[in-house]
Design an enzyme around this catalytic site. Sequence first.
Site, mmCIF file in Angstrom:
data_model
loop_
_atom_site.group_PDB
_atom_site.id
_atom_site.type_symbol
_atom_site.label_atom_id
_atom_site.label_comp_id
_atom_site.label_asym_id
_atom_site.label_seq_id
_atom_site.Cartn_x
_atom_site.Cartn_y
_atom_site.Cartn_z
ATOM 1 N N TYR A 8 -1.032 -1.463 10.386
ATOM 2 C CA TYR A 8 -1.308 -1.588 8.951
ATOM 3 C C TYR A 8 -0.144 -1.058 8.111
ATOM 4 O O TYR A 8 0.414 -1.781 7.275
ATOM 5 C CB TYR A 8 -2.603 -0.855 8.588
ATOM 6 C CG TYR A 8 -3.015 -1.073 7.158
ATOM 7 C CD1 TYR A 8 -3.644 -2.257 6.768
ATOM 8 C CD2 TYR A 8 -2.751 -0.128 6.174
ATOM 9 C CE1 TYR A 8 -4.008 -2.477 5.443
ATOM 10 C CE2 TYR A 8 -3.106 -0.339 4.846
ATOM 11 C CZ TYR A 8 -3.736 -1.516 4.492
ATOM 12 O OH TYR A 8 -4.078 -1.740 3.173
ATOM 13 N N SER B 153 0.855 -1.199 0.000
ATOM 14 C CA SER B 153 0.000 0.000 0.000
ATOM 15 C C SER B 153 0.884 1.240 0.000
ATOM 16 O O SER B 153 2.022 1.195 0.492
ATOM 17 C CB SER B 153 -0.866 0.000 1.263
ATOM 18 O OG SER B 153 -1.518 1.242 1.411
HETATM 19 N N1 LIG Z 1 -8.916 -1.058 -0.844
HETATM 20 C C1 LIG Z 1 -7.907 -0.237 -0.573
HETATM 21 O O1 LIG Z 1 -8.108 1.009 -0.466
HETATM 22 C C2 LIG Z 1 -6.518 -0.771 -0.445
HETATM 23 C C3 LIG Z 1 -5.446 0.148 -0.551
HETATM 24 C C4 LIG Z 1 -4.143 -0.329 -0.442
HETATM 25 C C5 LIG Z 1 -3.915 -1.675 -0.242
HETATM 26 N N2 LIG Z 1 -4.974 -2.552 -0.132
HETATM 27 C C6 LIG Z 1 -4.664 -3.961 0.095
HETATM 28 O O2 LIG Z 1 -5.238 -4.735 -0.930
HETATM 29 C C7 LIG Z 1 -5.424 -6.077 -0.460
HETATM 30 C C8 LIG Z 1 -6.801 -6.562 -0.884
HETATM 31 O O3 LIG Z 1 -7.779 -5.769 -0.237
HETATM 32 P P1 LIG Z 1 -9.110 -5.279 -0.979
HETATM 33 O O4 LIG Z 1 -9.084 -3.794 -0.990
HETATM 34 O O5 LIG Z 1 -9.320 -6.018 -2.242
HETATM 35 O O6 LIG Z 1 -10.187 -5.696 0.137
HETATM 36 P P2 LIG Z 1 -11.492 -6.647 0.077
HETATM 37 O O7 LIG Z 1 -12.349 -6.273 -1.085
HETATM 38 O O8 LIG Z 1 -12.091 -6.560 1.439
HETATM 39 O O9 LIG Z 1 -10.876 -8.103 -0.160
HETATM 40 C C9 LIG Z 1 -10.100 -8.722 0.834
HETATM 41 C C10 LIG Z 1 -9.837 -10.162 0.462
HETATM 42 O O10 LIG Z 1 -9.026 -10.759 1.496
HETATM 43 C C11 LIG Z 1 -9.640 -11.963 1.924
HETATM 44 N N3 LIG Z 1 -9.360 -12.237 3.320
HETATM 45 C C12 LIG Z 1 -9.565 -11.426 4.391
HETATM 46 N N4 LIG Z 1 -9.258 -12.072 5.526
HETATM 47 C C13 LIG Z 1 -8.845 -13.315 5.176
HETATM 48 C C14 LIG Z 1 -8.415 -14.464 5.900
HETATM 49 N N5 LIG Z 1 -8.364 -14.453 7.250
HETATM 50 N N6 LIG Z 1 -8.052 -15.576 5.217
HETATM 51 C C15 LIG Z 1 -8.115 -15.605 3.866
HETATM 52 N N7 LIG Z 1 -8.524 -14.557 3.112
HETATM 53 C C16 LIG Z 1 -8.898 -13.423 3.767
HETATM 54 C C17 LIG Z 1 -11.142 -11.726 1.688
HETATM 55 O O11 LIG Z 1 -11.807 -12.982 1.496
HETATM 56 P P3 LIG Z 1 -12.754 -13.742 2.552
HETATM 57 O O12 LIG Z 1 -13.428 -12.700 3.393
HETATM 58 O O13 LIG Z 1 -13.679 -14.517 1.659
HETATM 59 O O14 LIG Z 1 -11.822 -14.618 3.307
HETATM 60 C C18 LIG Z 1 -11.128 -10.971 0.371
HETATM 61 O O15 LIG Z 1 -11.044 -11.861 -0.708
HETATM 62 C C19 LIG Z 1 -5.194 -6.036 1.052
HETATM 63 O O16 LIG Z 1 -3.934 -6.579 1.350
HETATM 64 C C20 LIG Z 1 -5.245 -4.546 1.369
HETATM 65 O O17 LIG Z 1 -4.470 -4.228 2.504
HETATM 66 C C21 LIG Z 1 -6.254 -2.125 -0.243
#
Ligand SMILES: NC(=O)c1ccc[n+]([C@@H]2O[C@H](COP(=O)([O-])OP(=O)(O)OC[C@H]3O[C@@H](n4cnc5c(N)ncnc54)[C@H](OP(=O)(O)O)[C@@H]3O)[C@@H](O)[C@H]2O)c1
Length: 268
Positions: A157, A143
């Site tokens: 985080y 991130s």
């Molecule tokens: N969205 C943002 O603004 C943003 C910005 C920078 C970085 N990121 C990073 O991008 C990555 C993906 O996030 P996203 O934004 O796509 O969020 P998201 O839409 O909430 O997706 C998160 C994914 O992680 C999985 N997950 C969560 N806890 C888990 C666990 N205990 N075991 C296995 N899988 C798990 C969830 O699946 P299940 O719930 O089905 O397990 C889901 O598929 C993360 O690492 C986040 O830190 C996001």
Amino acid sequence: MSQPSRRTALVTGASAGIGVSFARVFAAHDFDLVLTARREDRLRDLAGEISARHGVAARVVVADLSDPGAPARLEQELAEAGVAVDALVNNAGFGLPGKYVETTWEQQAQFIQLMVTAYAELVHRFLPGMVARRYGRIVNVASVAGLVPGTPGHTLYAASKSFLIKFSQSLALETRSKNVHVTAVCPGFTLTEFHDVNQTREMMDRMPKWVWLDADRVAREGFDGVMTGKPVVVNGALYRSLVFLARHLPQGLVFRATLKQSRRYRKP
Ligand SMILES: NC(=O)c1ccc[n+]([C@@H]2O[C@H](COP(=O)([O-])OP(=O)(O)OC[C@H]3O[C@@H](n4cnc5c(N)ncnc54)[C@H](OP(=O)(O)O)[C@@H]3O)[C@@H](O)[C@H]2O)c1
């Protein structure tokens, strides 16, 4: 003539957001897929959609990666099925809002297990095969938070994302001569379910629309970055400019500006 066998990409957190987009990008480039997360119904729907659209195989493995035994079980299941992992997208994640002192150690330990240990362990388990086959592509979804000063709230985080960036840079240098590329992908705010899961959506909705990235774009840029061997990819011109300024302006100024902005989107 027989078809050369396809390479396989393992995508964690493939049931929502950036993980879904990475799965689609790798399939569009003719990779078979292993999709993992906790919500099986979501994974099966995506596997069906992707197989139908791209003609690739998509296997579903349900796993809770905050369980310390999960990476080993995942490796074993794939080994028993004869699946070699050529590309790993370490992406599963969530945010833990609030002050460090107001959370339990169990919450923080689970966070570290998913966001740090599972990432490092999956790389460690699948890297030897990549090195032996002289082909590997590893994406660690970090991130912009890992590249700017830390702010109050969501305490571990930014630290976990800084870890992934340094880890990716070091590993990329260790493995580049083996044709194993490692990339930390650093998105800024991205439209996914992330802020619904951590219940900060209302706060985030106050942010202007132009700060938001699209998950497909994040994945496309991440894919291009890892294929061309870039150790760090920052998504979007806005966030690349912010990271540039954070590196080059006086640090006191950067610290105060980051702190002020963070009050708009961080729940301390
Ligand atoms: N969205 C943002 O603004 C943003 C910005 C920078 C970085 N990121 C990073 O991008 C990555 C993906 O996030 P996203 O934004 O796509 O969020 P998201 O839409 O909430 O997706 C998160 C994914 O992680 C999985 N997950 C969560 N806890 C888990 C666990 N205990 N075991 C296995 N899988 C798990 C969830 O699946 P299940 O719930 O089905 O397990 C889901 O598929 C993360 O690492 C986040 O830190 C996001």
